[in-house]
Design a protein around this motif. Structure first.
Motif, PDB file in Angstrom:
ATOM      1  N   ASP A  42      -0.153  -1.049  -3.492  1.00 25.48           N
ATOM      2  CA  ASP A  42      -0.649   0.260  -3.063  1.00 25.48           C
ATOM      3  C   ASP A  42      -0.203   0.629  -1.657  1.00 25.48           C
ATOM      4  OD1 ASP A  42      -1.990   0.719  -5.500  1.00 25.48           O
ATOM      5  OD2 ASP A  42      -3.752  -0.379  -4.796  1.00 25.48           O
ATOM      6  N   GLN A  44       0.639  -1.412   0.787  1.00 24.57           N
ATOM      7  CA  GLN A  44       0.271  -2.380   1.829  1.00 24.57           C
ATOM      8  C   GLN A  44       1.423  -3.313   2.205  1.00 24.57           C
ATOM      9  OE1 GLN A  44      -2.765  -2.413   3.537  1.00 24.57           O
ATOM     10  NE2 GLN A  44      -2.815  -0.451   2.459  1.00 24.57           N
ATOM     11  N   TYR A  62       3.755  -6.330   6.134  1.00 23.92           N
ATOM     12  CA  TYR A  62       2.404  -5.971   5.690  1.00 23.92           C
ATOM     13  C   TYR A  62       1.837  -4.916   6.616  1.00 23.92           C
ATOM     14  CZ  TYR A  62       2.106  -9.850   2.411  1.00 23.92           C
ATOM     15  OH  TYR A  62       2.308 -10.701   1.353  1.00 23.92           O
ATOM     16  N   ARG A  63       1.165  -3.940   6.047  1.00 21.10           N
ATOM     17  CA  ARG A  63       0.578  -2.873   6.853  1.00 21.10           C
ATOM     18  C   ARG A  63      -0.442  -3.431   7.846  1.00 21.10           C
ATOM     19  NH1 ARG A  63      -1.008   2.565   4.083  1.00 21.10           N
ATOM     20  NH2 ARG A  63       1.186   2.849   4.452  1.00 21.10           N
ATOM     21  N   ASN A  64      -1.280  -4.366   7.423  1.00 23.01           N
ATOM     22  CA  ASN A  64      -2.292  -4.956   8.296  1.00 23.01           C
ATOM     23  C   ASN A  64      -2.036  -6.453   8.442  1.00 23.01           C
ATOM     24  OD1 ASN A  64      -3.881  -2.527   8.679  1.00 23.01           O
ATOM     25  ND2 ASN A  64      -4.420  -2.735   6.526  1.00 23.01           N
TER      26      ASN A  64
END
Length: 121
Positions: A42, A44, A62-64
């Motif tokens: 999604d 990420q 990775y987004r976070n």
């Protein structure tokens, strides 16, 4: 043919904090080109495969993403910890590549270590 006759390392993978900057570095400084690029989970995770002369390097962003652990920021504290340590690039011209990387202000560049049958930096 033995089933293990053609087994070889296919690629190495790195997690990066900035995909655009990482792609720019590998393309501009080392001559790699983006082969595939996908976004999963999604949005990420972005995965990019970079290719150069049959060599493949995979990048994860990775987004976070979690921060780099403190022990992994220095070789003296990271080497004793189990896990992947580095990706090695080969060249027939280590002095020329070293000079090229210096011209491109690559951070963390060390002097060339002269081993009995190899050189690295």
């Amino acid at each position: 043919m033995h089933p293990l006759a053609d087994v070889q390392v296919h690629h190495g993978a790195l997690s990066v904090s900035n995909m655009a900057a990482s792609i720019a570095f590998y393309e501009t400084v080392l001559g790699f080109k983006v082969d595939t690029r996908i976004v999963v989970m999604d949005g990420q995770l972005e995965i990019v495969h970079l290719m150069k002369d049959g060599s493949c390097l995979e990048l994860f962003a990775y987004r976070n993403a979690a921060a780099l652990p403190v022990h992994a920021r220095d070789n003296d504290t990271d080497i004793p910890v189990i896990g992947t340590k580095h990706v090695a690039f080969g060249t027939d011209h280590p002095k020329g590549l070293h000079a090229w990387l210096q011209q491109h202000q690559v951070a963390g560049l060390t002097d060339i270590f002269e081993g009995p049958d190899y050189r690295y930096f």
